[in-house]
Design an enzyme around this catalytic site. Structure first.
Site, PDB file in Angstrom:
ATOM      1  N   ARG A   1       0.835  -1.216   0.000  1.00 50.26           N
ATOM      2  CA  ARG A   1       0.000   0.000   0.000  1.00 50.26           C
ATOM      3  C   ARG A   1       0.864   1.258   0.000  1.00 50.26           C
ATOM      4  NH1 ARG A   1      -2.126   2.352   4.552  1.00 50.26           N
ATOM      5  NH2 ARG A   1      -2.145   0.378   5.659  1.00 50.26           N
TER       6      ARG A   1
ATOM      7  N   TYR B   1     -15.575  14.395 -17.417  1.00 50.58           N
ATOM      8  CA  TYR B   1     -15.913  12.998 -17.129  1.00 50.58           C
ATOM      9  C   TYR B   1     -16.978  12.943 -16.023  1.00 50.58           C
ATOM     10  CZ  TYR B   1     -15.403   8.196 -15.588  1.00 50.58           C
ATOM     11  OH  TYR B   1     -15.663   6.903 -15.225  1.00 50.58           O
TER      12      TYR B   1
ATOM     13  N   ASP C   1      -6.692  16.377 -16.550  1.00 49.64           N
ATOM     14  CA  ASP C   1      -6.999  14.990 -16.920  1.00 49.64           C
ATOM     15  C   ASP C   1      -6.519  14.804 -18.357  1.00 49.64           C
ATOM     16  OD1 ASP C   1      -8.176  12.624 -17.791  1.00 49.64           O
ATOM     17  OD2 ASP C   1     -10.052  12.962 -16.708  1.00 49.64           O
TER      18      ASP C   1
ATOM     19  N   LYS D   1      -7.561   3.364 -19.722  1.00 45.13           N
ATOM     20  CA  LYS D   1      -7.841   3.674 -21.121  1.00 45.13           C
ATOM     21  C   LYS D   1      -6.565   3.508 -21.954  1.00 45.13           C
ATOM     22  CE  LYS D   1     -11.803   4.670 -19.228  1.00 45.13           C
ATOM     23  NZ  LYS D   1     -12.135   6.017 -18.791  1.00 45.13           N
TER      24      LYS D   1
HETATM   25  C1  LIG Z   1     -12.588   6.646 -17.598  1.00 44.38           C
HETATM   26  C2  LIG Z   1     -12.201   8.049 -17.295  1.00 44.38           C
HETATM   27  C3  LIG Z   1     -11.955   8.458 -15.980  1.00 44.38           C
HETATM   28  C4  LIG Z   1     -12.138   7.534 -14.794  1.00 44.38           C
HETATM   29  O1  LIG Z   1     -11.152   6.563 -14.766  1.00 44.38           O
HETATM   30  P1  LIG Z   1     -11.352   5.100 -14.082  1.00 44.38           P
HETATM   31  O2  LIG Z   1     -10.079   4.416 -14.393  1.00 44.38           O
HETATM   32  O3  LIG Z   1     -12.549   4.472 -14.720  1.00 44.38           O
HETATM   33  O4  LIG Z   1     -11.571   5.353 -12.629  1.00 44.38           O
HETATM   34  C5  LIG Z   1     -11.559   9.760 -15.780  1.00 44.38           C
HETATM   35  N1  LIG Z   1     -11.421  10.634 -16.796  1.00 44.38           N
HETATM   36  C6  LIG Z   1     -11.663  10.278 -18.070  1.00 44.38           C
HETATM   37  C7  LIG Z   1     -11.500  11.291 -19.161  1.00 44.38           C
HETATM   38  C8  LIG Z   1     -12.068   8.982 -18.366  1.00 44.38           C
HETATM   39  O5  LIG Z   1     -12.337   8.656 -19.638  1.00 44.38           O
END
Ligand SMILES: *Cc1c(COP(=O)(O)O)cnc(C)c1O
Length: 394
Positions: free
Chosen positions: A54, A107, A179, A204
């Protein structure tokens, strides 16, 4: 500095070196210490990797070394999901009484953090139109501590002028976090524009194979130390094997993104002007209202294309249902094409008003082009759009 394709292969070379060509998987939950001094030292070392998983793990450290070099930051951290990375980061940086600025088009999980969780903790939030720099300027208060940006935004692919917002924030001593999930460091490096922290849903493109849920955050060592301390409490630790898979995915990120960029552009161009489609959102199209800004701050435009079906909700659903290659799925960024109708996906978490405020029109479909052959994907989306016209005509 070496090129990106070399970076993804070698940035972690000196992190826990072994004679193994592929990185070993360090499965233990805890590591032994030689003596009381090294035990005490390991316990407080931020993002260390030989105390307790952790607190950090060698497989986390490999990924962090690659991501930090890709995003050109001092440090990076791996977490169990993109949302774990975001929530941990925000909790590390704000306290009751503070104010956070976010985007209206963002998001859904980020929107829910801004609309639901932070206000419950006494943190006020404002969501602004990301295409309007003046709206950001007007949103700052003396309590603002953090600006959360997302460009291109999910799912409507609007662009934020990163440098302009950074200038506003810096003048007020406010931190910025971006992001970078949709762009990836291949297509955009937010730190080049002065952004303090970059985070990703590594679920992703960074992993790229739809088989790992993970998140990363990258920035200065000082900020990452604060985030690491809170991560010990949120405890959203990525498993060692998933970190190992994520590293394997990162090795091919440049190869995959080149194809995603080609496929996204080709699909956007093919669907533009189709009678079933009222609007195509893709920053690589000249018709995108912010194409010039996108071209100035990005090197490529990614594999996600958002299309609005002229006939609304049922047509959007029919379009997704008729695709042969893109499966109906909530994710994106993998080698396999996926498509989703976001309005139906977020109905459980956001009210109808919050959906509209987050820029999710009922007829919007998000197509995430995989790495299949371009001609096959283009033929597939055109056949689905033709099908929608036929059904409507009857
Ligand atoms: C999928 C996504 C998230 C969230 O990510 P997780 O791995 O599902 O928690 C945040 N921002 C964007 C742009 C995303 O496409």
């Amino acid at each position: 500095m070496v090129g990106i394709s070399t970076t993804v292969m070698h940035a972690d070379r000196d992190v826990h070196p072994t004679r193994s060509v592929a990185r070993p998987i360090y499965q233990p939950a805890a590591f032994g210490a030689e003596d009381s001094e090294s035990f005490a030292r390991a316990a407080v070392e931020p993002r260390g990797s030989d105390f307790y998983t952790r607190f950090g793990n060698p497989n986390h450290a490999h990924v962090a070394a690659v991501v930090a070099q890709l995003e050109n930051t001092e440090a990076a951290m791996v977490m169990a999901s993109g949302m774990a990375a975001l929530t941990t980061t925000v909790l590390a940086l704000v306290s009751a009484g503070d104010h956070v600025i976010g985007q209206r088009s963002t998001y859904g999980g980020t929107a829910s953090l801004l609309l639901n969780l932070l206000p419950r903790l006494g943190v006020s939030t404002t969501q602004v139109d990301q295409t309007d720099v003046r709206a950001f300027e007007e949103a700052f208060t003396s309590q603002t501590r953090l600006v959360l940006l997302e460009s291109p935004s999910n799912p409507s692919l609007q662009i934020t002028d990163l440098r302009a917002v950074v200038d506003l924030a810096r003048a007020r001593g406010v931190l910025t976090a971006a992001d970078n999930t949709f762009a990836t460091p291949l297509n955009q490096r937010p730190t080049d524009h002065g952004i303090d922290l970059v985070w990703h849903s590594a679920t992703k493109y960074l992993n790229g194979h739809s088989d790992v849920s993970a998140g990363v955050v990258a920035g200065s060592a000082e900020l990452l130390d604060r985030i690491w301390e809170v991560s010990l409490l949120t405890g959203a630790t990525l498993g060692p094997f998933d970190s190992w898979l994520l590293l394997r995915g990162l090795r091919t990120l440049p190869l995959r993104m080149a194809r995603h960029n080609d496929n996204g552009q080709a699909i956007a161009e093919a669907l533009q002007g189709h009678p079933a489609i009222s609007r195509v959102h893709y920053p690589g199209l000249r018709s995108h209202p912010q194409h010039e800004l996108a071209a100035a701050q990005m090197n490529g435009f990614g594999g996600v294309v958002a299309v609005e079906l002229a006939a609304g909700f049922p047509a959007a659903d029919a379009f997704v249902g008729h695709l042969q290659y893109a499966r109906r799925s909530a994710s994106l960024g993998g080698v396999e094409s996926l498509a989703v109708h976001p309005a139906s996906m977020w109905r459980g978490m956001l009210s109808d008003e919050q959906l509209v405020a987050s820029g999710l029109p009922m007829g919007l479909v998000r197509v995430a082009a995989g790495t299949e052959d371009t001609a096959d994907l283009v033929a597939d989306v055109l056949a689905a759009a033709d099908h929608v016209v036929e059904v409507d005509g009857r």
